[in-house]
Design an enzyme around this catalytic site. Structure first.
Site, PDB file in Angstrom:
ATOM      1  N   HIS A  73       0.764  -1.244  -0.160  1.00  0.00           N
ATOM      2  CA  HIS A  73       0.055   0.063   0.068  1.00  0.00           C
ATOM      3  C   HIS A  73       0.690   1.274   0.074  1.00  0.00           C
ATOM      4  CE1 HIS A  73      -2.908  -2.542   2.499  1.00  0.00           C
ATOM      5  NE2 HIS A  73      -2.792  -2.927   1.545  1.00  0.00           N
ATOM      6  N   TYR A 136       3.827   2.460  13.679  1.00  0.00           N
ATOM      7  CA  TYR A 136       4.442   3.355  12.710  1.00  0.00           C
ATOM      8  C   TYR A 136       3.777   4.834  13.118  1.00  0.00           C
ATOM      9  CZ  TYR A 136       0.079   1.148  10.553  1.00  0.00           C
ATOM     10  OH  TYR A 136      -1.155   0.634  10.467  1.00  0.00           O
TER      11      TYR A 136
END
Length: 472
Positions: A73, A136
């Site tokens: 992605h 993240y």
């Protein structure tokens, strides 16, 4: 695999521009380990040079089983990925428009390694140990309107060598059916907004940057910079830069009560609104300033560090706008003088007078250099694309400073007319008896160009630029 303790903080570049791997210092003993997962001051310092990307959200992905694989992605934001427990194999594919589209990089990450993934680079992760968790940081909030770019995990062109074959791993049906690289529409760059698009500089910026999907040119009819709704007028996280070419430039009218209001609204209030938006959204704000911020009494060229001391209202508004922009984390203040562009201006007026046989009197006690709008546009593009240090830069033509009288004589000569037809006059005598307010002019408008030249930009020579302009 044991975690390596005590590594120095280092950055390793990859074949994908902007994708960098970080070795992190991990401190451990019999009790466990500790690391600074994200340390802004250290990681953005000289020698490391990780982008100060301004994260706004922290996410955690936990995976039970070995082989859990998440598809490729590319997201419309930057992200910083670091492992908390376990170990992962990562694969990154550049899905941005440009010459590196399709470039692939793979590596393993454990708690002592992290990676910075720039916007538009596809990322995928396969767990190599059970109970693996990775975090993240991202610099935008999730939005249903966000545009992603996807790539099939098994794409033959990317040819990623997965440690665990894809037919043996846990993977979603959606990730199995993403398009091959040949069918992927590359992610365009973040948008750049140019305000004041119908003005002389705005038209030059359009000529320099071109008409692309990521370039937006807005006039006042398209975007009112003084509107209280400006902060919600765009999805500002989609923009990388705002080039503010909108300004009030009627220096004499600014000395009237009505003009003063308009000048402050355009040159300060609107600029402050853009500054707030740029700061809140990590946007680079480019602001065009003027020699009118100085009083013109200095002996020699003005540097970027000289104190401002404007003489009139217009100069005061420009100085105030500069002060506002100077506190935006990502900014370029481009200071110009004697701007000449498409439309009515001093050079065109002198050429017309020469052609019509009129012998003008021109001020001979104001010194400076012309600045052509195409050179300003070229300089702004250079600053943005070279990622020059943020701050203030003087930008005018290069060469010997001269007076308006000298410029007028050059125009006459280069258009084939007798330069002696131009006569000099003092500023006081020229403006005497005009019957309306006059803004005081700085007598010295020469700008030192060494800071801009040190970034690798070469300003146009004033004589050559004037000749080219007259031929256009």
């Amino acid at each position: 695999m044991a975690i390596e303790f005590g590594k120095a903080l280092t950055v390793t570049e990859t074949p994908i521009p902007g994708l960098v791997v970080l070795d992190l210092p991990v401190h451990g003993d019999s009790r466990g380990w500790f690391k600074e997962n994200w340390q802004r001051e250290k990681m953005t310092a000289s020698g490391i040079d990780l982008p100060d990307f301004g994260p706004v959200q922290n996410n955690i992905s936990f995976n039970d089983a070995v082989g859990t694989t998440r598809g490729i992605h590319a997201e419309p934001w930057d992200k910083y990925v670091s492992v908390a427990t376990g170990r992962i194999f990562g694969a990154w594919v550049d899905l941005r428009e440009g010459p590196t589209f399709g470039a692939v990089y793979t590596t393993e990450l454990d708690p002592s390694r992290a990676i910075f993934v720039p916007r538009g680079v596809g990322n995928s992760y396969q767990t190599l140990e059970p109970d693996t968790a990775y975090t993240y940081l991202v610099n935008d909030h999730w939005s249903p309107d966000a545009t992603y770019t996807f790539l099939n995990l098994a794409d033959e062109t990317a040819a990623i060598e997965w440690p665990i074959p894809l037919d043996e791993v846990e993977i979603s049906e959606k990730d199995k059916n993403h398009p091959r690289l040949s069918d992927v529409v590359p992610m365009p760059p973040k948008r750049i907004l140019v305000t004041g698009a119908n003005g002389q500089l705005g038209r030059a910026l359009r000529a320099e940057f071109g008409d692309h999907a990521w370039m937006e040119y807005a006039s006042r009819d398209d975007l009112d910079l003084t509107s209280p709704d400006l902060a919600s007028a765009r999805r500002w996280r989609d923009y990388s830069a705002i080039i503010n070419a909108a300004a009030y430039t009627k220096v004499d009218l600014a000395e009237t009560s009505e003009g003063r209001v308009d000048a402050w609204a355009a040159n300060v209030t609107a600029v402050a609104a853009l500054a707030r938006i740029a700061t809140a959204n990590g946007i680079t704000l480019v602001h065009v300033s003027s020699d009118y911020v100085f009083d013109g009494t200095k002996d020699g060229a003005y540097t970027e560090n000289d104190p401002v001391s404007p003489l009139g209202v217009y100069g005061q508004t420009k100085a105030a706008g500069d002060a506002v922009v100077s506190v935006v984390p990502r900014h370029y203040i481009v200071r110009t003088s004697w701007v000449i562009g498409d439309g009515n201006n001093f050079v065109r007026t002198m050429a017309s007078l020469a052609e019509r046989g009129i012998d003008p009197k021109v001020v001979d006690d104001q010194i400076g250099r012309l600045t052509f709008t195409d050179d300003i546009a070229r300089g702004i593009r250079h600053l943005l694309e070279s990622a020059a240090a943020h701050g203030t830069y003087n930008l005018s033509s290069a060469g010997t400073a001269s007076s308006w009288f000298d410029v007028a004589r050059d125009v006459f000569a280069q258009t084939g007319h007798d330069a002696s037809r131009v006569s000099g006059v003092s500023t006081e005598d020229y403006f005497a008896g005009l019957g309306h307010p006059i803004s005081p002019r700085p007598r010295n408008s020469e700008l030192d160009l060494s800071a801009l030249e040190a970034t690798g930009f070469t300003p146009a020579d004033s004589a050559d630029a004037l000749l080219t302009y007259l031929k256009s």
